[in-house]
Write a protein that holds these residues in place. Structure first.
Motif, mmCIF file in Angstrom:
data_model
loop_
_atom_site.group_PDB
_atom_site.id
_atom_site.type_symbol
_atom_site.label_atom_id
_atom_site.label_comp_id
_atom_site.label_asym_id
_atom_site.label_seq_id
_atom_site.Cartn_x
_atom_site.Cartn_y
_atom_site.Cartn_z
ATOM 1 N N LEU A 172 0.917 -1.216 0.148
ATOM 2 C CA LEU A 172 -0.159 -0.034 -0.003
ATOM 3 C C LEU A 172 0.968 1.300 -0.182
ATOM 4 C CD1 LEU A 172 -2.903 0.796 2.339
ATOM 5 C CD2 LEU A 172 -1.246 2.281 2.105
ATOM 6 N N LYS A 173 1.792 1.147 0.781
ATOM 7 C CA LYS A 173 2.697 2.448 1.127
ATOM 8 C C LYS A 173 3.621 2.570 -0.320
ATOM 9 C CE LYS A 173 4.690 2.897 5.383
ATOM 10 N NZ LYS A 173 4.084 3.896 5.909
ATOM 11 N N GLN A 174 3.811 1.800 -1.117
ATOM 12 C CA GLN A 174 4.595 1.961 -2.417
ATOM 13 C C GLN A 174 3.523 2.311 -3.361
ATOM 14 O OE1 GLN A 174 6.387 -1.918 -2.754
ATOM 15 N NE2 GLN A 174 7.483 -1.676 -1.220
ATOM 16 N N VAL A 175 2.437 1.873 -3.595
ATOM 17 C CA VAL A 175 1.748 2.175 -4.904
ATOM 18 C C VAL A 175 0.254 2.765 -4.633
ATOM 19 C CG1 VAL A 175 2.906 -0.001 -5.940
ATOM 20 C CG2 VAL A 175 0.453 -0.039 -4.832
ATOM 21 N N VAL A 176 -0.268 3.084 -3.525
ATOM 22 C CA VAL A 176 -1.552 3.495 -3.355
ATOM 23 C C VAL A 176 -1.533 5.094 -3.350
ATOM 24 C CG1 VAL A 176 -3.615 3.736 -1.800
ATOM 25 C CG2 VAL A 176 -2.745 1.541 -2.329
#
Lengths: 80, 140
Positions: free
Chosen positions: B117-121
């Motif tokens: 989540l922290k990389q792509v959202v």
């Protein structure tokens, strides 16, 4: 063909608006769009990264752009 | 098995997120709760401002959860709720909850979802300090 580009986070601060319209002849691909945006707003080039989203998906540089596409600049995300 | 995914400008109901993953097929429920911390790299933080590109964030969150189901076929239920807007110290920014038959996969799947989540959202965080604000991770 013109394009509307949605801006979020620091890219909105840099450009100064939440949507920018690029009049015809607009960039034909994601790569050309990024180059044009960096030419107009050099501070975009100082970001750790700046992706382009087309219709809610991350797009590659060679992806073509169309007037009907939902296009956005995606600066480094920081959720969580 | 339909995941509960949402982005909200209202306080997150942790109990509701946990209830959303309850299933008799699971012997383990694992959760991650992200909260607003009072400092960042030693610099005092007063509050956070989260901004979201909601439609893309939900699309990408759906991809993340689909990847988790691929990696852990025994994964039962998933809930992810992310807050946006202005958050004060101690406020809950994100809740990830997963339910699996056994505990080992519940830890792994929960960590995978929050890490990815922290990389792509497409959610952005602006930290507010005593003397200004800064977009987190924006510059090298």
């Amino acid at each position: 063909m013109s394009l509307k580009i949605a801006l979020f986070g620091i890219t909105r601060d840099i450009v100064g608006t939440s949507v920018i319209e690029l009049p015809a002849p607009a960039p034909a691909t994601v790569g050309e769009l990024l180059a044009e945006m960096r030419r107009q707003y050099p501070a975009l080039g100082e970001l750790r990264s700046c992706a382009v989203a087309v219709n809610n998906e991350y797009a590659n540089a060679d992806q073509p752009l169309h007037t009907v596409d939902e296009i956005a600049l995606i600066p480094p995300v920081a959720g969580g | 098995m339909t995941p509960t995914l949402s982005i909200t400008d209202q306080p997150i109901d942790i109990a509701a997120a946990l209830a959303a993953v309850q299933t008799d097929a699971a012997g383990a429920v694992n959760s991650f709760i992200g909260t607003v911390r009072n400092q960042s790299g030693g610099r005092p933080v007063r509050r956070l401002h989260y901004e979201s590109y909601d439609s893309m964030a939900l699309t990408q969150l759906g991809h993340v959860v689909a990847q988790a189901y691929d990696k852990w076929p025994m994964l039962q239920e998933v809930a992810v709720v992310h807050r946006k807007g202005t958050l004060e110290l101690g406020d809950v920014a994100v809740v990830v909850a997963v339910a699996t038959p056994h505990r080992a996969e519940s830890f792994a799947a929960c960590q995978f979802i929050i890490d990815t989540l922290k990389q792509v959202v497409t959610i952005w965080k602006r930290e507010e300090y005593e003397d200004g604000t800064e977009w987190v991770a924006a510059h090298p």
